[in-house]
Design an enzyme around this catalytic site. Sequence first.
Site, PDB file in Angstrom:
ATOM      1  CB  SER A   1     -13.725  -3.547  -2.953  1.00 38.02           C
ATOM      2  OG  SER A   1     -12.445  -3.016  -3.213  1.00 38.02           O
ATOM      3  N   PRO A   2     -16.257  -3.257  -0.200  1.00 37.24           N
ATOM      4  CG  PRO A   2     -16.758  -2.521   1.961  1.00 37.24           C
ATOM      5  CD  PRO A   2     -15.599  -2.774   1.034  1.00 37.24           C
ATOM      6  CG  LEU A   3     -19.276   0.887   0.216  1.00 36.59           C
ATOM      7  CD1 LEU A   3     -19.042   2.302   0.722  1.00 36.59           C
ATOM      8  CD2 LEU A   3     -20.719   0.466   0.465  1.00 36.59           C
TER       9      LEU A   3
ATOM     10  CG  PHE B   1     -22.735  -0.404  -5.502  1.00 40.89           C
ATOM     11  CD1 PHE B   1     -23.632  -0.077  -4.497  1.00 40.89           C
ATOM     12  CD2 PHE B   1     -21.766  -1.355  -5.240  1.00 40.89           C
ATOM     13  CE1 PHE B   1     -23.573  -0.683  -3.252  1.00 40.89           C
ATOM     14  CE2 PHE B   1     -21.693  -1.973  -3.983  1.00 40.89           C
ATOM     15  CZ  PHE B   1     -22.597  -1.630  -2.999  1.00 40.89           C
TER      16      PHE B   1
ATOM     17  CE1 TYR C   1      -3.310  -2.684  -0.040  1.00 41.16           C
ATOM     18  CE2 TYR C   1      -3.824  -2.215   2.256  1.00 41.16           C
ATOM     19  CZ  TYR C   1      -4.062  -2.930   1.097  1.00 41.16           C
ATOM     20  OH  TYR C   1      -5.068  -3.871   1.059  1.00 41.16           O
TER      21      TYR C   1
END
Length: 309
Positions: A219-221, A230, A52
């Site tokens: 990346s839950p969204l 989204f 990162y």
Amino acid sequence: MKTLSIVNGPQAVPAIVQGCMRMPDLSDQDAAQVIKTAYEVGVTFFDHATCYGEDGAAERKFGQAFKLTGLKREDIFLQSKCGLRFERQEFDWTKENILTSVDESLARLQTDYLDSLLLHRPDVLFDPEEVAEAFDALERTGKVRYFGVSNLMPLQIELLKKYVKQPLIFNQLQLSLDQSQLIDQPLYMNNKETEMSINRDGDALDYCRLHDITIQAWSPLQSGFFKGTFVDNPKFPELNAVLEKFAQREGVTKAAVALAWILRHPAKMQVIIGSMNPQHIEEAAQASQVVLSHHDWYELYLASGKYLP
């Protein structure tokens, strides 16, 4: 904040994890505010990786900023991942790389130990006996307390478990309302009319549940593979309409509802948020208080473009 007790692992860890991938772009003061805000709303679990930022920039920024927060090391759960060596275009799970990576992470984070270490994506040349030797050394010296993996298939985990004596307690996998492959395939099994019937992950969700491995959803969204969120995306009108309905009912944001959809699953997963905006972190933390019924969960799932066979 909703907490989880990890089998063979730490107890009462938050269901929401603060990802630190975007931290290199912040000043030390702004990074400290992110850490403090997350801590204040109960998000005391911080996720890093050696890749990162250039040369571990996210870990270095966190280490510098943490000193400004007034928090104690034992107040937080610190996780990092190793194995991705983009500078030489390799994934590397050799004993030498694992041990060196951990030492470098500890130096950058300015700490004596990691609460957990995950192997980051599969090194297709990995030798499980080498990994086992590295884990033994890290456990013996107290540099790592718990171990896990990221983006690993069940049989790869089984191969590791044949040699590694430490429990593998986490598997970090992509999951969101749009990218719901972990959940989809059993629903469409044996259906030649849709690609959603293809088993792409070796039944990773059920495997992890059977073997007491906590899934950390990254990346839950997100839609697609880092194609943007989204939420409020005009390409997802039906999903956003349902998200808005539940957001108004619960008094939270649409993003919080989308995170709550993952937390509602009985697999007892964690979700990793990546925002560096303190307000968004506070709003995301509200997801742990959202109550979605069985019907609510399916309504959101279908609104994301799935259908019942």
